[in-house]
Design an enzyme around this catalytic site. Structure first.
Site, PDB file in Angstrom:
ATOM      1  N   ALA A  69       0.773  -1.201   0.003  1.00  0.00           N
ATOM      2  CA  ALA A  69      -0.097   0.012  -0.113  1.00  0.00           C
ATOM      3  C   ALA A  69       0.849   1.316   0.026  1.00  0.00           C
ATOM      4  O   ALA A  69       1.976   1.351   0.465  1.00  0.00           O
ATOM      5  CB  ALA A  69      -0.748  -0.021   1.079  1.00  0.00           C
ATOM      6  N   ASP A  70       0.092   2.306  -0.619  1.00  0.00           N
ATOM      7  CA  ASP A  70       1.026   3.619  -0.483  1.00  0.00           C
ATOM      8  C   ASP A  70       0.112   4.721  -0.611  1.00  0.00           C
ATOM      9  O   ASP A  70      -1.041   4.554  -1.078  1.00  0.00           O
ATOM     10  CB  ASP A  70       1.746   3.649  -1.897  1.00  0.00           C
ATOM     11  N   THR A  71       0.283   5.747   0.254  1.00  0.00           N
ATOM     12  CA  THR A  71      -0.468   6.929   0.399  1.00  0.00           C
ATOM     13  C   THR A  71       0.059   8.320   0.337  1.00  0.00           C
ATOM     14  O   THR A  71       1.240   8.549   0.552  1.00  0.00           O
ATOM     15  CB  THR A  71      -1.148   6.900   1.766  1.00  0.00           C
ATOM     16  N   GLY A 106      -3.244   3.718  -2.762  1.00  0.00           N
ATOM     17  CA  GLY A 106      -3.308   2.742  -3.663  1.00  0.00           C
ATOM     18  C   GLY A 106      -2.812   1.482  -2.837  1.00  0.00           C
ATOM     19  O   GLY A 106      -2.186   1.391  -1.849  1.00  0.00           O
TER      20      GLY A 106
END
Length: 208
Positions: A69-71, A106
Site C-alpha cells: 500500500a502507498d498513500t 493505492g
C-alpha cells in the site's frame, strides 16, 4: 491462506487487523520512486505494486498473499509524500491549513498464484485554519515525519470535514480492501484464519 503486509506502518498494521486475523509483517525496503508525470492515483498504485512485488518475490513468502500500500496527499496539483525534514513538514501543514486536499491510497494484492489486483481510494479532507503555534508544536513532537502530507488524522488535527473513508486517510482503505478480497471469491476462513470477513466488511463500509 497465509498473509504478508509489506509495510512497517503501525497504522496499517492496526487497520489490517480489522480484516485479516493473522499476518506477517515484512516491510519493503526499496526506494519508493514513480514517474513524476504520473497522476496521484497512478503513482500510489505503482508504488503499492512495487512494494508488494518486492516482498512476494522472496522465497520464504511463496504460497502467501502479499499486500502493498502507498498513500499520498495531493493539493493544487502537487503530490505530498513524507516530509524530508521539519522545515518541509511545516511548509506542508501551512499549505494544507484551512483548505481541502485529497488523500489517495493505492493497494496491491499479490495472490499465491501470482495474480495481482491493484486499486485505489480517495478521500477529501478539509483542515480548519492551523495556527503557527499549532504547526510548530505538532512538528516538534515528531509525528509528521513518517506520514504523507506531514500529518496523521488520528493525531487530533482540527478538520472541518472528511468526505470518504477515514481509514483511507489513516493509511489503508479497509472498505476497498474488503471488496478486493471478496472479489477474489475466497472462503472466509482462508483469509488469515479470519472467519468474520463479511462482518468486518460491513463494519468498515459503515464508517463511510
Amino acid at each position: 491462506m497465509e498473509f504478508v503486509l509489506a509495510s512497517a506502518s503501525p497504522r496499517r498494521r492496526e487497520l489490517l487487523k480489522k480484516i485479516v486475523g493473522d499476518f506477517e509483517i515484512d516491510a519493503a525496503k526499496s526506494e519508493e520512486k514513480a514517474d513524476d508525470s504520473f497522476p496521484p492515483r497512478q503513482t500510489v498504485e505503482f508504488l503499492a505494486k512495487q512494494k508488494a512485488e518486492e516482498i512476494a518475490a522472496k522465497k520464504e513468502h511463496a504460497g502467501k498473499t502479499v499486500l502493498g500500500a502507498d498513500t499520498v496527499v495531493t493539493i493544487d496539483g502537487k503530490i505530498l509524500g513524507k516530509p524530508k525534514d521539519k522545515r518541509q513538514a511545516k511548509e506542508m501543514l501551512r499549505l494544507l491549513s484551512g483548505r481541502e486536499h485529497v488523500v489517495v491510497t493505492g493497494v496491491c494484492l499479490i495472490f499465491p498464484n501470482g495474480e495481482k489486483d491493484t486499486a485505489y481510494d480517495e478521500t477529501r479532507v478539509k483542515f480548519s485554519a492551523l495556527s503557527e503555534e499549532f504547526i510548530e508544536n505538532y512538528v516538534a513532537g515528531g509525528s509528521p515525519m513518517d506520514k504523507a502530507g506531514a500529518y496523521g488524522i488520528q493525531d487530533g488535527i482540527p478538520v472541518e470535514y472528511i468526505r470518504g473513508s477515514y481509514d483511507n486517510v489513516v493509511g489503508l482503505p479497509t472498505e476497498l480492501l474488503c471488496r478486493m478480497l471478496s472479489r477474489r471469491g475466497k472462503d472466509e476462513t482462508d483469509i488469515g484464519g479470519n472467519t468474520n470477513l463479511s462482518k468486518n466488511r460491513t463494519e468498515a463500509e459503515a464508517q463511510r
